[in-house]
Design a protein around this motif. Structure first.
Motif, PDB file in Angstrom:
ATOM      1  N   ARG A  14      38.243 -35.040 -20.534  1.00 45.86           N
ATOM      2  CA  ARG A  14      39.298 -34.615 -19.694  1.00 45.86           C
ATOM      3  C   ARG A  14      40.295 -33.574 -20.258  1.00 45.86           C
ATOM      4  N   ASP A  15      39.817 -34.005 -21.510  1.00 41.08           N
ATOM      5  CA  ASP A  15      41.018 -32.159 -22.319  1.00 41.08           C
ATOM      6  C   ASP A  15      40.366 -31.570 -22.135  1.00 41.08           C
ATOM      7  N   ARG A  18      40.913 -30.163 -18.578  1.00 43.24           N
ATOM      8  CA  ARG A  18      42.255 -29.691 -17.852  1.00 43.24           C
ATOM      9  C   ARG A  18      42.042 -28.279 -18.564  1.00 43.24           C
ATOM     10  N   ARG A  19      41.936 -28.162 -20.210  1.00 49.31           N
ATOM     11  CA  ARG A  19      42.261 -26.812 -20.575  1.00 49.31           C
ATOM     12  C   ARG A  19      41.018 -25.465 -18.995  1.00 49.31           C
ATOM     13  N   GLU A 140      49.009 -31.455 -15.801  1.00 48.32           N
ATOM     14  CA  GLU A 140      48.963 -31.983 -16.876  1.00 48.32           C
ATOM     15  C   GLU A 140      48.784 -30.992 -17.744  1.00 48.32           C
TER      16      GLU A 140
END
Ligand code: AKG
Length: 304
Positions: A14-15, A18-19, A140
């Motif tokens: 997910r990190d 997201r980026r 986010e």
């Protein structure tokens, strides 16, 4: 041009996802996503039933033809953009759906193909889910509440344009769609396996190469306004070709008409003025229709 659109695998950590989504969103305003959770068979069924619709005899299609913009579901040919000497080469089947689907009041669907509504509703639900997920990832990444857009800005209908571009004997005289920006929050495009979409980048046009089972993602003006310009609405156009018909399915997420659209306070630095005015979606649409869909004119109309 040598630049190409990033293809982001949404099944990654997910990190990283997201980026990647935020970087691509800021850098190009356009990207493709794969492994995005919309089942490939739902996409293929939708593409197939849309192609089937456009293969119907002309009299069947004529029965659904309408120039009345207030009809949520209708078949029409492009007339709203000015493109100078160039001519259009597109028919469009527009379908709208309210949510939850069980409460949808829209009953005006084509009679044929008989399973179109059932297939389209499945596609609407899955594609809207992906749109919400992408907005969450963006929120986010930008430091907004993950559900920032879910209460109001995505509470309107979801609208689908099924664009059909028949083969054109002389593509140099036509465009499928002229350069334009979208009027909604976020757009998810199923472009199938025939090339046709180009995206504006540094004064040039980048080809969006078809990727199997991918969605092409871009942002409408409303997301640009709501993010105070962190995310931009980018011009794009559709080309025609002389060899094969192309059918694309664009899904647009919209707010309700009375929803206020303006920059998120969290994205206006302390002491700064917001970069865009706050208006109702109804007012936005009224102005959008008078100034046209080019990036510069929409910016001018809403920038402070
Ligand atoms: C639209 O429906 O607004 C599009 O831009 C569609 C582009 C395409 O057909 O690839």
């Amino acid at each position: 041009a040598t630049v190409s659109l990033p293809v982001i695998d949404l099944s990654g950590p997910r990190d990283a996802v997201r980026r990647a989504v935020l970087d691509a969103g800021k850098e190009l305003g356009f990207f493709q996503v794969v492994n995005h959770g919309v089942p490939p068979e739902v996409m293929r069924e939708m593409a197939a039933v849309c192609e089937e619709f456009f293969r119907l005899p002309a009299e069947d299609k004529a029965a659904f033809y309408s120039d009345a913009e207030e009809n949520p579901n209708r078949l029409f040919s492009s007339t709203i953009y000015e493109v100078g000497d160039q001519r259009y080469w597109r028919d469009c089947l527009r379908l709208a759906c309210g949510f939850p689907v069980a409460d949808d009041t829209n009953t005006h669907w084509p009679d044929k193909p008989h399973h179109l509504r059932e297939v389209a509703e499945k596609f609407f639900v899955a594609t809207r889910g992906l749109g919400i997920e992408l907005l969450r990832l963006l929120c986010e990444g930008m430091g907004l509440r993950p559900d920032y857009f879910e209460l109001d800005l995505t509470a309107g209908d979801v609208i689908i344009n099924v664009n059909h571009y028949p083969p054109c004997p002389d593509p140099s005289l036509t465009l499928g769609l002229p350069p334009h920006c979208d009027r909604n929050l976020i757009t998810l495009l199923l472009q199938g396996d025939v090339f046709g979409l180009q995206v504006s980048y540094n004064g040039d046009w980048i080809n969006v190469e078809p990727v199997p089972d991918a969605f092409v993602v871009n942002f409408g003006h409303l997301l640009e306004i709501a993010t105070n310009g962190v995310l931009k609405s980018i011009e794009h156009r559709a080309m025609t070709n002389s060899a094969v018909a192309r059918t694309s399915v664009a899904t647009f997420m919209m707010p309700p008409m009375e929803c206020l659209v303006g920059p998120a306070k969290e994205l206006v630095a302390a002491g700064d003025q917001p970069q865009y005015r706050t208006v109702t979606f109804r007012e936005f649409m009224r102005i959008y229709k008078t100034v046209g869909a080019r990036r510069e004119s929409v910016e001018k109309a809403f920038k402070i």
